[in-house]
Scaffold this motif. Sequence first.
Motif, PDB file in Angstrom:
ATOM      1  N   SER A 193       0.852  -1.200   0.000  1.00 34.54           N
ATOM      2  CA  SER A 193       0.000   0.000   0.000  1.00 34.54           C
ATOM      3  C   SER A 193       0.884   1.244   0.000  1.00 34.54           C
ATOM      4  O   SER A 193       0.986   1.958   1.001  1.00 34.54           O
ATOM      5  N   PHE A 194       1.535   1.472  -1.119  1.00 32.41           N
ATOM      6  CA  PHE A 194       2.467   2.598  -1.203  1.00 32.41           C
ATOM      7  C   PHE A 194       1.761   3.949  -1.088  1.00 32.41           C
ATOM      8  O   PHE A 194       2.291   4.901  -0.503  1.00 32.41           O
ATOM      9  N   LEU A 195       0.546   4.043  -1.637  1.00 39.78           N
ATOM     10  CA  LEU A 195      -0.150   5.328  -1.665  1.00 39.78           C
ATOM     11  C   LEU A 195      -0.489   5.845  -0.267  1.00 39.78           C
ATOM     12  O   LEU A 195      -0.594   7.059  -0.059  1.00 39.78           O
ATOM     13  N   VAL A 196      -0.634   4.935   0.696  1.00 43.85           N
ATOM     14  CA  VAL A 196      -0.936   5.343   2.070  1.00 43.85           C
ATOM     15  C   VAL A 196       0.178   6.222   2.630  1.00 43.85           C
ATOM     16  O   VAL A 196      -0.056   7.141   3.414  1.00 43.85           O
ATOM     17  N   HIS A 197       1.410   5.942   2.190  1.00 38.39           N
ATOM     18  CA  HIS A 197       2.567   6.659   2.734  1.00 38.39           C
ATOM     19  C   HIS A 197       2.933   7.916   1.951  1.00 38.39           C
ATOM     20  O   HIS A 197       3.601   8.799   2.492  1.00 38.39           O
ATOM     21  N   ILE A 198       2.524   7.966   0.699  1.00 39.02           N
ATOM     22  CA  ILE A 198       3.019   9.031  -0.174  1.00 39.02           C
ATOM     23  C   ILE A 198       2.708  10.433   0.351  1.00 39.02           C
ATOM     24  O   ILE A 198       3.591  11.290   0.418  1.00 39.02           O
ATOM     25  N   ARG A 199       1.457  10.666   0.726  1.00 35.57           N
ATOM     26  CA  ARG A 199       1.086  12.024   1.164  1.00 35.57           C
ATOM     27  C   ARG A 199       1.868  12.476   2.403  1.00 35.57           C
ATOM     28  O   ARG A 199       2.482  13.558   2.389  1.00 35.57           O
ATOM     29  N   PRO A 200       1.875  11.682   3.512  1.00 30.74           N
ATOM     30  CA  PRO A 200       2.658  12.131   4.677  1.00 30.74           C
ATOM     31  C   PRO A 200       4.146  12.202   4.394  1.00 30.74           C
ATOM     32  O   PRO A 200       4.842  13.083   4.915  1.00 30.74           O
ATOM     33  N   ILE A 201       4.654  11.277   3.548  1.00 32.91           N
ATOM     34  CA  ILE A 201       6.074  11.327   3.199  1.00 32.91           C
ATOM     35  C   ILE A 201       6.409  12.638   2.486  1.00 32.91           C
ATOM     36  O   ILE A 201       7.437  13.274   2.761  1.00 32.91           O
TER      37      ILE A 201
END
Length: 485
Positions: A206-214
């Motif tokens: 689930s890469f998209l879960v991390h993209i925004r906070p990253i």
Amino acid sequence: MNKIQTVKKNFIMNFILTAANFIFPIVTFPYVSRILLAEGTGKVAFAASIASYFSMIAALGIPTYGIRACARIRDDKDKLNKTVQELLIIHMSATSLALMFYFISVFIVPELYKEKTLMLINSLSIILNVFGVNWLYQALEQYSYITYRSIFFKIISIILMFFFIHQKSDYIIYGGIAIFANAGSNILNFIRLRKLINFKKVESYSFLVHIRPILVFFAQSVAITVYTNLDTVMLGFMQSDIEVGYYNAAIKIKTILLSLVTSLGTVLLPRLSYCIQKNDKIQFQTLISKSIRFVFIIALPLTIFFILFAKETLIVLSGRDFIGATLAMQIITPTILLIGLSNITGIQILTPLGKEKIVVYSVTFGAILDLIVNYICIPRLGAAGASLGTLIAEFSVLVVQIMYTSKQLHEVKCGFKIFKIIISCLFASILVLFINLFTDFTVFFSLFVYAILFFGSYVICLILLKEEFVVDYIYKGYSALKTRR
């Protein structure tokens, strides 16, 4: 799952690591600076600053985001395995792109190409950062391991420096050893990772879960890296290597002192994130209160003393060739206190609360101010102008963050205790300045005597005023010794 250590033990281990980081440059930099002089150390600092920008791009916001994300799920092994694998894949992908652009820049920018060997060596720091996975070790609060392996590599690096650096042309070797000292242990981190994480492929990532906070943390990292390294880069393009060397000497000393101030904050971030997750408001406020008092107790006397004795400190640690850095050091020294406080408001309060966007806004504002001040002052003042830009930037960052953390700071309530610390510092300063009028020692001995008088009288004042933080730790230390006997 790994046993989570207590805050007290984590702090002790991190303080030992901080002491090692403190001792390492004290042992090596006086030796290196006297051989390489301002020009040689300036070249190494310039190359390291350029590489740090690409390291920042490669890491995105993972070094900070990873601590918070893993700390919140550290009790669930399956979720932790999945999260670590996802963050590693993102980090490795970004590192590949960053390295490609780094090598292109080295070969097309004349200022970089003329030191291409040094620049290519610095590419190792970009590569090694992805293997470190320090964010996971911090999230699991494994500070004992972090401390032991870091000290080991620093000892090896000290031996290498004295063995290989003997003449001015050895600045390239110095650059390589510096990378080994700071990032060499990252290889061991990666090898040991299998003891903490199962690398078995999960069903779906689930890469998209991390993209925004990253990306939010990345924006924060960009702004911070810009105004912490922008000074050196702009000096390198707008002034001589000697001015870069002067500024690097001032920064080196400030960084050593700052590591003492921020040592507690490094330990508290995963624990504060855990408190927020468990909705433990009382423990959160208690930890913030201790952190604020710790910063004032350590940072305020350091700031005052090293402003008063900037010239003597530079002579002892860097040699008389670096006396030209005196004004730059005096201007930048107050950032020890400013960064210590913004570390609390930004990293320890806003980040665990999930308000990292405010941190981004504050450091972006600081970066813009730093750019403007540098552009105006560096051509006229050189290293001192770069220091002024950093001072104004750090002050503005703190002011913005205080505006958004006023509620949390009001709940902490430790105003009068801080007032005691200020009184103690002022008394110690007056005492040292008074004695300074009637003494005449060699530079090294005078600095040693003034340090004992200043910090000794400061601690005595804190004890007489019954400052709780100091009295409590003195009592605990005395009790521990008495128990052993």
